[in-house]
Design an enzyme around this catalytic site. Sequence first.
Site, mmCIF file in Angstrom:
data_model
loop_
_atom_site.group_PDB
_atom_site.id
_atom_site.type_symbol
_atom_site.label_atom_id
_atom_site.label_comp_id
_atom_site.label_asym_id
_atom_site.label_seq_id
_atom_site.Cartn_x
_atom_site.Cartn_y
_atom_site.Cartn_z
ATOM 1 N N LYS A 42 -7.554 24.005 -3.611
ATOM 2 C CA LYS A 42 -8.146 23.435 -2.403
ATOM 3 C C LYS A 42 -8.838 22.131 -2.757
ATOM 4 O O LYS A 42 -9.316 21.951 -3.875
ATOM 5 C CB LYS A 42 -9.177 24.396 -1.802
ATOM 6 N N GLY B 89 -11.826 33.228 21.579
ATOM 7 C CA GLY B 89 -11.399 31.866 21.278
ATOM 8 C C GLY B 89 -9.977 31.638 21.769
ATOM 9 O O GLY B 89 -9.097 32.467 21.533
ATOM 10 N N GLY C 248 -8.277 28.434 21.291
ATOM 11 C CA GLY C 248 -7.869 27.128 20.779
ATOM 12 C C GLY C 248 -6.370 27.072 20.586
ATOM 13 O O GLY C 248 -5.628 27.889 21.152
ATOM 14 N N VAL D 167 -4.199 27.794 18.108
ATOM 15 C CA VAL D 167 -3.514 28.974 17.589
ATOM 16 C C VAL D 167 -3.597 30.123 18.584
ATOM 17 O O VAL D 167 -2.600 30.772 18.905
ATOM 18 C CB VAL D 167 -4.104 29.400 16.227
ATOM 19 N N ALA D 168 -4.798 30.392 19.085
ATOM 20 C CA ALA D 168 -4.992 31.531 19.982
ATOM 21 C C ALA D 168 -4.237 31.358 21.299
ATOM 22 O O ALA D 168 -3.741 32.336 21.863
ATOM 23 C CB ALA D 168 -6.470 31.751 20.248
ATOM 24 N N TYR D 169 -4.163 30.129 21.803
ATOM 25 C CA TYR D 169 -3.420 29.898 23.041
ATOM 26 C C TYR D 169 -1.940 30.251 22.850
ATOM 27 O O TYR D 169 -1.324 30.911 23.697
ATOM 28 C CB TYR D 169 -3.559 28.452 23.498
#
Length: 364
Positions: A80, A180, A182, A184-186
């Site tokens: 990372k 949530g 956003g 991804v969730a949508y």
Amino acid sequence: MEIFKYMEHQDYEQLVICQDKASGLKAIIAIHDTTLGPALGGTRMWTYASEEEAIEDALRLARGMTYKNAAAGLNLGGGKTVIIGNPKTDKNDEMFRAFGRYIEGLNGRYITAEDVGTTEADMDLINLETDYVTGTSAGSGSSGNPSPVTAYGIYYGMKAAAKEAFGDDSLAGKTVAVQGVGNVAYALCEYLHEEGAKLIITDINEEAVQRAVDAFGATAVGINEIYSQEADIFAPCALGAIINDETIPQLKAKVIAGSANNQLKETRHGDLIHEMGIVYAPDYVINSGGVINVADELDGYNRERALKRVEGIYDVIGKIFAISKRDNIPTYVAADRMAEERIARVANTRSTFLQNEKSVLSRR
């Protein structure tokens, strides 16, 4: 912070401090483990309170990527990068080009990608200096926006969790409480709606909530009301540390499966929901669709192949449940164990090979 002691405790391989005075670049590259292959992990840009906090975050995130990539079945290790700075005001082209040169200098030990505070355009700038980057803009032959593919993996992981909890992986008629909505969730809600699930949603962004209500007929509730809903599945897709002492007593769902990172505030909370009989799909496994997708770029991106690999999250989650039952351990422990066993098998194979090579050379 005693850096070498910290690195030795979790067996980190390398920490690279990068600076470029002209562009203002201040970056930390952490490489945790390359047993399975080159370290793959995104570049995060954030306004850290101190340099020590930035180093700790890079190290913590790198180790998390080792486990995510191993559990996902990728032949990649964990790494990372964090760049210290405000992603809205401190970016410039020269910064990312300078960073690209540092990555090139690692000669393939580390491959980067987009993360919090960075964009496809930033990856394109890095790509001017090195090929060891994924998640560049679609025009340059990459996979593009990872959100829909991440959601696709969550959807398949949720189906595996439903099968474990209810005996059937169908989500039709199931009520899913989504925290949530956003990007991804949508996209996840779209998959769930198409299968016939009932959606209860919440988000601090009222426009995002209304969008989901209009598109999927979802029921909107208050931020703090989402935990206590009469739902079959709770899908945390926003904040971390939301499985905690305050929220666990409110939960009525039989399944927890969502995209948020670091969902358990403490490991003991994973123990607690296991004792309660709640089926938990470990976050870093179920949300690995994004990294599986960008990793496919290393083979020359093929979307159909990438999606097929992401569908494999269903089987991986199933294996975790099997280990959990076999060893009578919580699923978050089972996920770690599965990843560690895979790394150990490859490490042992490599050790045996080297020993055989030495034996052959000694006989010459």
